[in-house]
Write a protein that holds these residues in place. Structure first.
Motif, short mmCIF file in Angstrom:
data_model
loop_
_atom_site.label_atom_id
_atom_site.label_comp_id
_atom_site.label_asym_id
_atom_site.label_seq_id
_atom_site.Cartn_x
_atom_site.Cartn_y
_atom_site.Cartn_z
N LYS A 97 -5.46 -14.54 4.30
CA LYS A 97 -5.48 -14.22 5.73
C LYS A 97 -4.10 -13.82 6.23
N LYS A 98 -3.05 -14.48 5.73
CA LYS A 98 -1.68 -14.10 6.11
C LYS A 98 -1.38 -12.67 5.69
N LEU A 99 -1.75 -12.35 4.44
CA LEU A 99 -1.52 -10.98 3.96
C LEU A 99 -2.28 -9.97 4.81
N ALA A 100 -3.49 -10.33 5.22
CA ALA A 100 -4.30 -9.43 6.06
C ALA A 100 -3.63 -9.19 7.41
N ARG A 101 -2.83 -10.17 7.87
CA ARG A 101 -2.08 -10.03 9.13
C ARG A 101 -0.73 -9.36 8.93
N GLY A 102 -0.42 -9.02 7.67
CA GLY A 102 0.85 -8.36 7.39
C GLY A 102 1.99 -9.32 7.09
N GLN A 103 1.69 -10.60 6.95
CA GLN A 103 2.73 -11.59 6.65
C GLN A 103 2.84 -11.75 5.14
N ARG A 104 4.05 -11.64 4.67
CA ARG A 104 4.32 -11.80 3.24
C ARG A 104 5.39 -12.88 3.09
N THR A 105 4.96 -14.11 3.06
CA THR A 105 5.89 -15.24 3.13
C THR A 105 6.36 -15.74 1.77
N LEU A 106 5.73 -15.31 0.69
CA LEU A 106 6.12 -15.77 -0.65
C LEU A 106 6.62 -14.60 -1.50
N SER A 107 7.56 -14.90 -2.37
CA SER A 107 8.07 -13.88 -3.28
C SER A 107 7.05 -13.65 -4.39
N ASP A 108 7.20 -12.51 -5.06
CA ASP A 108 6.34 -12.22 -6.20
C ASP A 108 6.51 -13.29 -7.27
N LYS A 109 7.75 -13.76 -7.46
CA LYS A 109 8.02 -14.78 -8.48
C LYS A 109 7.26 -16.07 -8.17
N LYS A 110 7.28 -16.50 -6.90
CA LYS A 110 6.56 -17.71 -6.53
C LYS A 110 5.05 -17.55 -6.72
N PHE A 166 -2.54 -10.89 -4.98
CA PHE A 166 -1.51 -11.05 -3.96
C PHE A 166 -0.21 -10.36 -4.38
N VAL A 167 0.16 -10.51 -5.65
CA VAL A 167 1.40 -9.88 -6.16
C VAL A 167 1.32 -8.37 -5.95
N TYR A 168 0.20 -7.77 -6.33
CA TYR A 168 0.05 -6.32 -6.17
C TYR A 168 -0.06 -5.93 -4.70
N HIS A 169 -0.74 -6.76 -3.92
CA HIS A 169 -0.93 -6.47 -2.50
C HIS A 169 0.42 -6.42 -1.79
N GLN A 170 1.29 -7.34 -2.11
CA GLN A 170 2.58 -7.42 -1.42
C GLN A 170 3.48 -6.21 -1.68
N GLU A 171 3.15 -5.44 -2.71
CA GLU A 171 3.96 -4.28 -3.06
C GLU A 171 3.66 -3.06 -2.18
N VAL A 172 2.56 -3.10 -1.44
CA VAL A 172 2.16 -1.93 -0.65
C VAL A 172 2.59 -2.10 0.81
N PRO A 173 2.81 -1.00 1.50
CA PRO A 173 3.22 -1.10 2.91
C PRO A 173 2.12 -1.69 3.79
N VAL A 174 2.53 -2.53 4.73
CA VAL A 174 1.60 -3.13 5.69
C VAL A 174 0.94 -2.01 6.50
N GLY A 175 -0.38 -2.10 6.66
CA GLY A 175 -1.11 -1.12 7.47
C GLY A 175 -1.51 0.14 6.73
N SER A 176 -1.10 0.25 5.47
CA SER A 176 -1.45 1.45 4.69
C SER A 176 -2.91 1.38 4.23
N GLU A 177 -3.40 2.49 3.74
CA GLU A 177 -4.75 2.53 3.19
C GLU A 177 -4.88 1.56 2.02
N GLU A 178 -3.86 1.52 1.17
CA GLU A 178 -3.87 0.60 0.02
C GLU A 178 -3.86 -0.86 0.48
N LEU A 220 -5.18 -20.57 -1.08
CA LEU A 220 -5.27 -19.15 -1.43
C LEU A 220 -6.01 -18.37 -0.34
N GLY A 221 -7.09 -18.95 0.17
CA GLY A 221 -7.83 -18.30 1.26
C GLY A 221 -6.95 -18.12 2.49
N GLY A 222 -6.13 -19.12 2.77
CA GLY A 222 -5.21 -19.02 3.90
C GLY A 222 -4.14 -17.95 3.68
#
Length: 146
Positions: free
Chosen positions: A109-122, A33-45, A104-106
């Motif tokens: 799903k949020k990340l898959a929808r482009g929602q990034r509600t938590l900070s990397d630190k959290k 999740f930490v690494y995922h949140q660093e990439v632009p939403v909708g990108s190939e990565e 975590l599963g939920g």
């Protein structure tokens, strides 16, 4: 006489093996999740991280959780653990870890929808939850303090 008989140690070994798989996944997914949140939403990565997270859940985490529960309940029944205090504490932690798995599963799903509600630190702090829980579970099972 126990229901498992000579199979008891094999069931116990399988339970522990799948606990290890489960814990590995519970350590990996928040890091993903930490690494995922660093990439632009909708990108190939972004799509690659969504796929990685889904595979980790589907192939390792979900099956491991089910097997851990089934084998763990068999073992608990076999030794009459329902009357033991250490087992009640362990069961509470296992229920909490199962809830953490669901959360975590939920979040995947949020990340898959482009929602990034938590900070990397959290997310990094949440990554410590399974380690603390498993340390306490191991102490409860080995030491049986009550």
């Amino acid at each position: 006489m126990t229901i498992l008989g000579a199979a008891y140690l094999w069931v116990k070994a399988a339970h522990l093996i799948f606990v290890i798989f489960l814990m590995a996944g519970l350590f990996m997914l928040p890091r993903f999740f930490v690494y995922h949140q660093e990439v632009p939403v909708g990108s190939e990565e972004d799509r690659k991280w969504i796929d990685r997270e889904a595979k980790l859940l589907k192939i390792i985490l979900n099956p491991s959780l089910i097997i851990v529960w089934v084998l763990g309940l068999l073992l608990a029944y076999d030794i009459g653990a329902w009357t033991m205090g250490w087992f009640h504490a362990k069961l509470l932690l296992v229920v909490a870890l199962s809830g953490y798995h669901g959360w975590l599963g939920g979040y995947a799903k949020k990340l898959a929808r482009g929602q990034r509600t938590l900070s990397d630190k959290k997310l990094r702090l949440l990554n410590e939850v399974p380690g603390i829980a498993v340390a306490v579970v191991v102490i409860l099972v080995i030491v049986k303090p009550f």
